[in-house]
Design a protein around this motif. Structure first.
Motif, mmCIF file in Angstrom:
data_model
loop_
_atom_site.group_PDB
_atom_site.id
_atom_site.type_symbol
_atom_site.label_atom_id
_atom_site.label_comp_id
_atom_site.label_asym_id
_atom_site.label_seq_id
_atom_site.Cartn_x
_atom_site.Cartn_y
_atom_site.Cartn_z
ATOM 1 N N GLN A 139 -14.022 7.213 -2.760
ATOM 2 C CA GLN A 139 -13.626 6.345 -1.646
ATOM 3 C C GLN A 139 -14.889 5.816 -0.967
ATOM 4 O OE1 GLN A 139 -10.091 7.239 0.845
ATOM 5 N NE2 GLN A 139 -11.556 7.366 2.530
ATOM 6 N N MET A 198 0.822 -1.205 0.000
ATOM 7 C CA MET A 198 0.000 0.000 0.000
ATOM 8 C C MET A 198 0.857 1.257 0.000
ATOM 9 S SD MET A 198 -3.086 1.102 2.584
ATOM 10 C CE MET A 198 -1.977 1.719 3.846
ATOM 11 N N GLU A 199 2.075 1.195 0.559
ATOM 12 C CA GLU A 199 2.949 2.365 0.590
ATOM 13 C C GLU A 199 3.274 2.835 -0.824
ATOM 14 O OE1 GLU A 199 6.367 1.649 2.948
ATOM 15 O OE2 GLU A 199 5.258 1.315 4.806
ATOM 16 N N GLN A 234 0.559 4.975 -2.394
ATOM 17 C CA GLN A 234 0.458 6.355 -1.914
ATOM 18 C C GLN A 234 1.200 7.337 -2.803
ATOM 19 O OE1 GLN A 234 -1.548 7.064 0.392
ATOM 20 N NE2 GLN A 234 -1.883 5.188 1.537
ATOM 21 N N THR A 235 2.159 6.873 -3.587
ATOM 22 C CA THR A 235 2.939 7.764 -4.455
ATOM 23 C C THR A 235 2.345 7.875 -5.853
ATOM 24 O OG1 THR A 235 4.393 5.976 -5.231
ATOM 25 C CG2 THR A 235 5.026 7.102 -3.197
ATOM 26 N N TRP A 243 -5.694 2.632 -1.709
ATOM 27 C CA TRP A 243 -4.954 3.470 -0.765
ATOM 28 C C TRP A 243 -5.409 3.280 0.680
ATOM 29 C CZ3 TRP A 243 -7.877 5.063 -4.900
ATOM 30 C CH2 TRP A 243 -9.168 5.504 -4.606
#
Length: 329
Positions: free
Chosen positions: A184, A1-2, A5-6, A29
């Motif tokens: 979301q 998931m990190e 985020q980008t 995310w």
């Protein structure tokens, strides 16, 4: 998931990171795919007896008034149901006119029954939750509308003219385009079908008017990107109800303050709060969301357009014009 985020929303959608191998969908995310069922049940059990007294006035427009111009024209019909007329076509977003699933009581009567509407050309569904995709209401809608909805909505509705869109896919016809954009949220109708159908917002764009429909969503980084990609908008319809308690609702429902923030990031000229007034789905009062939305907007540069159910607003001129008697909060 990190790594997610980008990435931008477009990159996430292009890589189909919101698709799961088993055919379900997710918000890539977020660390989880839907609210925990145990938390929902615990909250619901604590609200078995609900007292709700606010009286929300409604305006009853006529069919002729709704078709009196080629548009743009907007009529909020309660909860997330919105009638839009654009380029001579009639659009209906998330139509529901009765109780949710025949069980959850509707506290404010709809301004119009479905059979009192003009013939609808397009029905747009943001997701499959029963307070948004209501099959009894759909069966009563006049005309033979084309249905535009996110992927896998065909699991729940059978219709000869069903267009299913993934995030950032566009359906174009005549003088306008409908684009599905990420939100979301989540999807469910039965015990075992969590997120087997996608959720989305919609951008409705014609030659001289661009509208954002927020369906149901929590606050997330995507509003700013959508604003840069598709804005500025002439009008954003943003959900602002069913937001309490925040520890349960925050990931998937905007608060009025967050709805105003999202509207500013979308770069919209006007914003209208929706997803309020009809059903007791949160701990706040039924008439709380538009009041807080208006108050918060006054402290920003956002022009809030607060509409009671049934009020008809024309956007033919430089400023919105109410075609029905205007009630004020």
């Amino acid at each position: 998931m990190e790594a997610v985020q980008t990435l931008s929303l477009v990159e996430i959608a292009r890589a189909k990171l919101h698709h799961l191998p088993d055919g379900r969908f997710k918000n890539p995310w977020l660390p989880y795919e839907a609210p925990k069922l145990a938390k929902i049940i615990k909250w619901k059990l604590s609200h078995l007896i609900v007292k709700e007294t606010p009286h929300i006035p409604i305006v009853k427009p006529t069919k002729d008034l709704l078709t009196s111009t080629q548009g743009p024209l907007v009529c909020f019909l309660g909860h997330d149901t919105v009638f839009v007329r654009l380029e001579g076509f009639n659009f209906l977003f998330d139509p529901i006119f009765g109780n949710i699933g025949g069980i959850v009581k509707r506290h404010t009567l709809p301004p119009l029954l479905p059979e009192e509407l003009p013939e609808i050309d397009f029905v747009l569904y943001s997701h499959a939750h029963r307070d948004h995709l209501d099959l009894p209401s759909f069966r009563k809608i006049p005309g033979n509308p084309c249905v535009v909805a996110p992927l896998n909505t065909s699991l729940y509705i059978r219709h000869e003219s069903l267009i299913e869109l993934d995030w950032f896919e566009t359906y174009e016809i005549d003088t306008f385009a409908i684009t599905a954009v990420p939100l979301q949220h989540w999807s469910k109708r039965n015990l075992t079908d969590t997120n087997f159908a996608l959720w989305a917002g919609f951008i409705l764009k014609s030659r001289g008017f661009t509208l954002f429909f927020g369906g149901d969503t929590g606050y997330f980084f995507g509003f700013e990107e959508i604003g840069k990609l598709f804005g500025p908008f002439d009008l954003a319809l943003l959900p602002a109800g069913a937001y309490l308690p925040r520890e349960l609702m925050a990931p998937f429902h905007l608060s009025p303050e967050e709805a105003v923030k999202a509207a500013c990031e979308l770069k919209t000229r006007f914003a209208m709060p929706i997803h309020w007034g009809a059903y007791k789905l949160g701990d706040e009062a039924l008439d709380d969301p538009p009041k807080k939305f208006k108050k918060c907007a006054l402290n920003s540069e956002l022009k809030a357009l607060i509409s009671y159910p049934g009020e008809v607003v024309s956007f033919e001129g430089k400023a919105p014009l109410f075609l029905t008697p205007q009630l004020s909060f």
